[in-house]
Motif scaffolding. Structure first.
Motif, PDB file in Angstrom:
ATOM      1  N   ASP A   1       0.823  -1.207   0.000  1.00 59.06           N
ATOM      2  CA  ASP A   1       0.000   0.000   0.000  1.00 59.06           C
ATOM      3  C   ASP A   1       0.860   1.260   0.000  1.00 59.06           C
ATOM      4  N   PHE A   2       0.893   1.943  -1.155  1.00 61.59           N
ATOM      5  CA  PHE A   2       1.701   3.165  -1.273  1.00 61.59           C
ATOM      6  C   PHE A   2       1.191   4.261  -0.335  1.00 61.59           C
ATOM      7  N   ARG A   3      -0.111   4.175   0.042  1.00 58.53           N
ATOM      8  CA  ARG A   3      -0.671   5.233   0.894  1.00 58.53           C
ATOM      9  C   ARG A   3      -0.019   5.236   2.270  1.00 58.53           C
TER      10      ARG A   3
ATOM     11  N   THR B   1      12.138  -8.814  -9.893  1.00 56.68           N
ATOM     12  CA  THR B   1      11.763  -7.436  -9.548  1.00 56.68           C
ATOM     13  C   THR B   1      11.731  -6.504 -10.760  1.00 56.68           C
ATOM     14  N   GLU B   2      11.790  -7.048 -11.963  1.00 58.14           N
ATOM     15  CA  GLU B   2      11.675  -6.211 -13.164  1.00 58.14           C
ATOM     16  C   GLU B   2      10.557  -6.774 -14.037  1.00 58.14           C
ATOM     17  N   THR B   3       9.654  -5.896 -14.462  1.00 61.75           N
ATOM     18  CA  THR B   3       8.468  -6.327 -15.190  1.00 61.75           C
ATOM     19  C   THR B   3       8.783  -7.187 -16.425  1.00 61.75           C
TER      20      THR B   3
ATOM     21  N   LYS C   1      14.608  -2.730  -4.011  1.00 58.14           N
ATOM     22  CA  LYS C   1      14.468  -1.539  -4.874  1.00 58.14           C
ATOM     23  C   LYS C   1      13.292  -0.670  -4.428  1.00 58.14           C
ATOM     24  N   SER C   2      12.489  -1.174  -3.483  1.00 51.92           N
ATOM     25  CA  SER C   2      11.277  -0.507  -2.979  1.00 51.92           C
ATOM     26  C   SER C   2      10.326  -0.093  -4.098  1.00 51.92           C
ATOM     27  N   ARG C   3      10.146  -1.010  -5.014  1.00 51.00           N
ATOM     28  CA  ARG C   3       9.189  -0.789  -6.113  1.00 51.00           C
ATOM     29  C   ARG C   3       8.272  -2.006  -6.226  1.00 51.00           C
TER      30      ARG C   3
HETATM   31  N1  GSH Z   1      11.858  -1.181 -13.521  1.00 47.05           N
HETATM   32  C1  GSH Z   1      10.747  -1.544 -12.678  1.00 47.05           C
HETATM   33  C2  GSH Z   1      10.043  -0.274 -12.290  1.00 47.05           C
HETATM   34  C3  GSH Z   1       8.957  -0.515 -11.274  1.00 47.05           C
HETATM   35  C4  GSH Z   1       8.410   0.806 -10.777  1.00 47.05           C
HETATM   36  O1  GSH Z   1       8.953   1.899 -11.013  1.00 47.05           O
HETATM   37  N2  GSH Z   1       7.295   0.738 -10.066  1.00 47.05           N
HETATM   38  C5  GSH Z   1       6.702   1.944  -9.485  1.00 47.05           C
HETATM   39  C6  GSH Z   1       5.193   1.911  -9.707  1.00 47.05           C
HETATM   40  S1  GSH Z   1       4.731   1.942 -11.417  1.00 47.05           S
HETATM   41  C7  GSH Z   1       6.931   1.956  -7.989  1.00 47.05           C
HETATM   42  O2  GSH Z   1       6.955   0.918  -7.362  1.00 47.05           O
HETATM   43  N3  GSH Z   1       7.087   3.148  -7.392  1.00 47.05           N
HETATM   44  C8  GSH Z   1       7.235   3.262  -5.977  1.00 47.05           C
HETATM   45  C9  GSH Z   1       8.000   4.475  -5.569  1.00 47.05           C
HETATM   46  O3  GSH Z   1       8.509   5.172  -6.446  1.00 47.05           O
HETATM   47  O4  GSH Z   1       8.053   4.705  -4.373  1.00 47.05           O
HETATM   48  C10 GSH Z   1       9.817  -2.483 -13.445  1.00 47.05           C
HETATM   49  O5  GSH Z   1       9.717  -2.314 -14.653  1.00 47.05           O
HETATM   50  O6  GSH Z   1       9.219  -3.394 -12.860  1.00 47.05           O
END
Ligand code: GSH
Length: 205
Positions: free
Chosen positions: A31-33, A62-64, A48-50
């Motif tokens: 949850d980003f919120r 961890t990469e799409t 990577k916190s993504r």
């Molecule tokens: N290179 C990664 C990028 C993933 C990415 O940037 N995800 C964004 C959401 S679209 C994210 O998790 N952002 C969280 C943040 O910036 O705190 C992929 O392609 O999976």
């Protein structure tokens, strides 16, 4: 497999491909919120916190583009990539890595400039420049990459949900998608797929 996701992110492409593959998986909201992507429990999964992150029985992806190819390759009966043809497969990877490394990053400059600069004016300048760069990317997709009806032509592949999510973000970014008629038609074609509708409803999108 377990998908870590947040609705409205690129995780949607992975979720759609899981649906297309008929894959068995569980999922968990990051949850980003509440900034859950930066919580220690999540950093242990994806430093990577993504999102997305896909936990497999062999480890975490961890990469799409890697997740999409992995799901397709482990579900060959769904035929989501031309695995029998090395060049055609390389073209799929060529397209998806363009989306990942160039288009997605260009879009991120609109909202996430703080990743690349501290100076508020520099962040503002990046946000202002982003639409021009994104439009340039979509022009390349429209004019040279998208074959139609699907990205790779007659074969629906893992490129299609990926493009669908990024072209959907054009609305959010107030970039008129109809200036790219093939991209727009592809977006509408994707929107009509029952699997896509199911996932959108599931994620409240
Ligand atoms: N290179 C990664 C990028 C993933 C990415 O940037 N995800 C964004 C959401 S679209 C994210 O998790 N952002 C969280 C943040 O910036 O705190 C992929 O392609 O999976």
């Amino acid at each position: 497999m377990k998908l870590y996701y947040m609705p409205g992110t690129i995780a949607l492409a992975v979720r759609i491909v899981l649906e297309d593959a008929g894959a068995a998986f569980e999922s968990e909201l990051v949850d980003f919120r509440t900034d859950a992507q930066r919580a220690p429990e999540y950093l242990a999964i994806n430093p990577k916190s993504r999102v997305p992150a896909l936990v497999t029985d062999r480890g975490v992806l961890t990469e799409t583009p890697a997740m999409l190819a992995y799901i397709a390759q482990t579900h060959p009966e769904a035929r989501l990539a031309p695995f029998e043809d090395p060049f055609a497969l390389a073209q799929v990877q060529d397209f998806n890595t363009y989306l990942c490394g160039t288009v997605h990053v260009a879009m991120a400059h609109r909202y996430r400039g703080y990743r690349w600069a501290d100076d508020p004016d520099a962040i503002k300048a990046m946000a202002a420049k982003s639409p021009e760069v994104v439009i340039g990317c979509f022009r390349v997709i429209e004019e040279t990459l998208l074959r139609g009806p699907w990205v790779m032509g007659d074969l629906y592949t893992i490129c299609d949900p990926y493009l669908y999510v990024l072209s959907g973000w054009l609305d959010r970014d107030r970039i008129d998608r109809t200036q790219f008629p093939a991209v727009d038609a592809h977006f509408r074609r994707m929107s009509e797929r029952p699997g896509v509708r199911k996932v959108l409803a599931e994620w409240g999108l």
